[in-house]
Design a protein around this motif. Structure first.
Motif, PDB file in Angstrom:
ATOM      1  N   HIS A 105      -6.326   7.825  -6.602  1.00 26.66           N
ATOM      2  CA  HIS A 105      -5.853   6.503  -7.031  1.00 26.66           C
ATOM      3  C   HIS A 105      -4.336   6.382  -6.913  1.00 26.66           C
ATOM      4  CE1 HIS A 105      -9.797   5.008  -8.471  1.00 26.66           C
ATOM      5  NE2 HIS A 105     -10.033   6.308  -8.512  1.00 26.66           N
ATOM      6  N   ILE A 106      -3.803   6.956  -5.831  1.00 17.11           N
ATOM      7  CA  ILE A 106      -2.376   6.880  -5.516  1.00 17.11           C
ATOM      8  C   ILE A 106      -2.256   6.306  -4.105  1.00 17.11           C
ATOM      9  CG2 ILE A 106      -0.325   8.281  -5.023  1.00 17.11           C
ATOM     10  CD1 ILE A 106      -1.354  10.265  -7.125  1.00 17.11           C
ATOM     11  N   CYS A 107      -1.280   5.428  -3.900  1.00 12.03           N
ATOM     12  CA  CYS A 107      -1.054   4.883  -2.558  1.00 12.03           C
ATOM     13  C   CYS A 107      -0.766   6.041  -1.613  1.00 12.03           C
ATOM     14  CB  CYS A 107       0.103   3.893  -2.572  1.00 12.03           C
ATOM     15  SG  CYS A 107       0.540   3.316  -0.908  1.00 12.03           S
ATOM     16  N   GLU A 108      -1.507   6.107  -0.522  1.00 13.70           N
ATOM     17  CA  GLU A 108      -1.346   7.227   0.402  1.00 13.70           C
ATOM     18  C   GLU A 108      -0.118   7.090   1.303  1.00 13.70           C
ATOM     19  OE1 GLU A 108      -5.114   9.210   1.741  1.00 13.70           O
ATOM     20  OE2 GLU A 108      -5.911   7.213   1.249  1.00 13.70           O
ATOM     21  N   TYR A 109       0.528   5.939   1.297  1.00 14.27           N
ATOM     22  CA  TYR A 109       1.752   5.777   2.089  1.00 14.27           C
ATOM     23  C   TYR A 109       3.003   6.055   1.239  1.00 14.27           C
ATOM     24  CZ  TYR A 109      -1.242   3.606   5.613  1.00 14.27           C
ATOM     25  OH  TYR A 109      -2.222   3.352   6.536  1.00 14.27           O
ATOM     26  N   CYS A 110       3.146   5.383   0.105  1.00 16.10           N
ATOM     27  CA  CYS A 110       4.376   5.532  -0.689  1.00 16.10           C
ATOM     28  C   CYS A 110       4.181   6.423  -1.915  1.00 16.10           C
ATOM     29  CB  CYS A 110       4.909   4.172  -1.108  1.00 16.10           C
ATOM     30  SG  CYS A 110       3.925   3.343  -2.387  1.00 16.10           S
ATOM     31  N   LEU A 111       2.951   6.831  -2.172  1.00 15.03           N
ATOM     32  CA  LEU A 111       2.602   7.727  -3.282  1.00 15.03           C
ATOM     33  C   LEU A 111       2.809   7.081  -4.652  1.00 15.03           C
ATOM     34  CD1 LEU A 111       3.989  11.103  -1.889  1.00 15.03           C
ATOM     35  CD2 LEU A 111       1.727  10.078  -1.577  1.00 15.03           C
ATOM     36  N   TYR A 112       2.850   5.761  -4.694  1.00 15.75           N
ATOM     37  CA  TYR A 112       2.963   5.062  -5.972  1.00 15.75           C
ATOM     38  C   TYR A 112       1.594   5.060  -6.637  1.00 15.75           C
ATOM     39  CZ  TYR A 112       4.745   1.756  -9.375  1.00 15.75           C
ATOM     40  OH  TYR A 112       5.149   1.174 -10.536  1.00 15.75           O
ATOM     41  N   PRO A 113       1.522   5.458  -7.910  1.00 14.21           N
ATOM     42  CA  PRO A 113       0.218   5.508  -8.576  1.00 14.21           C
ATOM     43  C   PRO A 113      -0.311   4.110  -8.900  1.00 14.21           C
ATOM     44  CG  PRO A 113       1.956   6.106 -10.104  1.00 14.21           C
ATOM     45  CD  PRO A 113       2.601   5.922  -8.756  1.00 14.21           C
ATOM     46  N   GLU A 114      -1.592   3.981  -8.795  1.00 13.61           N
ATOM     47  CA  GLU A 114      -2.239   2.725  -9.155  1.00 13.61           C
ATOM     48  C   GLU A 114      -2.087   2.515 -10.659  1.00 13.61           C
ATOM     49  OE1 GLU A 114      -6.300   0.822  -7.723  1.00 13.61           O
ATOM     50  OE2 GLU A 114      -6.572   2.702  -8.784  1.00 13.61           O
ATOM     51  N   VAL A 115      -1.696   1.333 -11.061  1.00 15.24           N
ATOM     52  CA  VAL A 115      -1.560   1.023 -12.481  1.00 15.24           C
ATOM     53  C   VAL A 115      -2.341  -0.248 -12.776  1.00 15.24           C
ATOM     54  CG1 VAL A 115       0.686   2.137 -12.767  1.00 15.24           C
ATOM     55  CG2 VAL A 115       0.581  -0.260 -12.059  1.00 15.24           C
ATOM     56  N   GLU A 116      -2.644  -0.433 -14.057  1.00 16.20           N
ATOM     57  CA  GLU A 116      -3.389  -1.620 -14.448  1.00 16.20           C
ATOM     58  C   GLU A 116      -2.591  -2.866 -14.068  1.00 16.20           C
ATOM     59  OE1 GLU A 116      -5.114  -1.406 -18.297  1.00 16.20           O
ATOM     60  OE2 GLU A 116      -5.229  -3.586 -18.457  1.00 16.20           O
ATOM     61  N   GLY A 117      -3.235  -3.794 -13.445  1.00 12.54           N
ATOM     62  CA  GLY A 117      -2.587  -5.024 -13.016  1.00 12.54           C
ATOM     63  C   GLY A 117      -1.994  -4.929 -11.628  1.00 12.54           C
ATOM     64  N   LEU A 118      -1.901  -3.728 -11.082  1.00 19.18           N
ATOM     65  CA  LEU A 118      -1.380  -3.553  -9.722  1.00 19.18           C
ATOM     66  C   LEU A 118      -2.236  -2.498  -9.040  1.00 19.18           C
ATOM     67  CD1 LEU A 118       0.782  -4.573  -7.814  1.00 19.18           C
ATOM     68  CD2 LEU A 118       2.226  -2.691  -8.552  1.00 19.18           C
ATOM     69  N   SER A 119      -3.421  -2.924  -8.681  1.00 20.95           N
ATOM     70  CA  SER A 119      -4.362  -1.977  -8.105  1.00 20.95           C
ATOM     71  C   SER A 119      -4.123  -1.798  -6.613  1.00 20.95           C
ATOM     72  CB  SER A 119      -5.797  -2.437  -8.351  1.00 20.95           C
ATOM     73  OG  SER A 119      -6.008  -3.681  -7.728  1.00 20.95           O
ATOM     74  N   CYS A 120      -4.559  -0.654  -6.134  1.00 18.99           N
ATOM     75  CA  CYS A 120      -4.485  -0.367  -4.706  1.00 18.99           C
ATOM     76  C   CYS A 120      -5.750  -0.902  -4.036  1.00 18.99           C
ATOM     77  CB  CYS A 120      -4.364   1.135  -4.471  1.00 18.99           C
ATOM     78  SG  CYS A 120      -2.785   1.841  -4.988  1.00 18.99           S
ATOM     79  N   GLN A 121      -5.781  -0.822  -2.733  1.00 16.45           N
ATOM     80  CA  GLN A 121      -6.931  -1.300  -1.984  1.00 16.45           C
ATOM     81  C   GLN A 121      -7.258  -0.329  -0.855  1.00 16.45           C
ATOM     82  OE1 GLN A 121      -5.478  -5.123  -0.817  1.00 16.45           O
ATOM     83  NE2 GLN A 121      -3.465  -4.243  -0.548  1.00 16.45           N
ATOM     84  N   VAL A 122      -8.455  -0.441  -0.363  1.00 19.23           N
ATOM     85  CA  VAL A 122      -8.881   0.392   0.760  1.00 19.23           C
ATOM     86  C   VAL A 122      -8.529  -0.352   2.043  1.00 19.23           C
ATOM     87  CG1 VAL A 122     -10.846   1.474   1.887  1.00 19.23           C
ATOM     88  CG2 VAL A 122     -10.701   1.452  -0.604  1.00 19.23           C
ATOM     89  N   ASP A 123      -7.864   0.363   2.941  1.00 27.12           N
ATOM     90  CA  ASP A 123      -7.337  -0.263   4.151  1.00 27.12           C
ATOM     91  C   ASP A 123      -7.752   0.535   5.383  1.00 27.12           C
ATOM     92  OD1 ASP A 123      -5.648  -1.973   5.730  1.00 27.12           O
ATOM     93  OD2 ASP A 123      -4.144  -0.378   5.755  1.00 27.12           O
ATOM     94  N   HIS A 124      -7.990  -0.166   6.471  1.00 24.30           N
ATOM     95  CA  HIS A 124      -8.238   0.501   7.748  1.00 24.30           C
ATOM     96  C   HIS A 124      -6.915   1.031   8.302  1.00 24.30           C
ATOM     97  CE1 HIS A 124     -11.912  -1.914   7.520  1.00 24.30           C
ATOM     98  NE2 HIS A 124     -12.447  -1.031   8.350  1.00 24.30           N
ATOM     99  N   ILE A 125      -6.843   2.309   8.643  1.00 24.25           N
ATOM    100  CA  ILE A 125      -5.626   2.882   9.235  1.00 24.25           C
ATOM    101  C   ILE A 125      -5.451   2.290  10.631  1.00 24.25           C
ATOM    102  CG2 ILE A 125      -4.498   5.010   9.981  1.00 24.25           C
ATOM    103  CD1 ILE A 125      -6.262   6.437   7.780  1.00 24.25           C
TER     104      ILE A 125
END
Ligand SMILES: [Zn+2]
Length: 83
Positions: free
Chosen positions: A20-40
């Motif tokens: 649950h961490i952004c794989e590009y910038c390594l910012y952790p997912e937090v409540e209200g600012l969720s990450c998403q699944v993306d096609h590389i």
């Protein structure tokens, strides 16, 4: 045409794999600012909807990346492929 829909099981696999961490910038997912699944490699460029072509990213990285396949390293001027 490659499949665009990412089912819940695949979304969960990618999110858990990324801890649950952004794989590009390594910012952790937090409540209200969720990450998403993306096609590389985007569907537009023939990318598959498979675990090895999916990543977990924050909205900021996703908007910056768009459907690009790589970027220029600003320090070296080299083209860097995302995969
Ligand atoms: Zn990010």
């Amino acid at each position: 045409m490659p499949r665009l829909y990412i089912n819940a099981e695949l979304r969960r696999l990618v999110a858990d794999r990324a801890a649950h961490i952004c794989e590009y910038c390594l910012y952790p997912e937090v409540e209200g600012l969720s990450c998403q699944v993306d096609h590389i490699i985007s569907v537009k460029h023939g990318g598959a909807t498979t675990a090895d072509n999916l990543c977990y990213d924050c909205i900021f990285c996703n908007l910056q990346k768009g459907t690009d396949l790589g970027s220029i390293n600003w320090q070296t001027g080299e083209l860097v492929r995302f995969v």
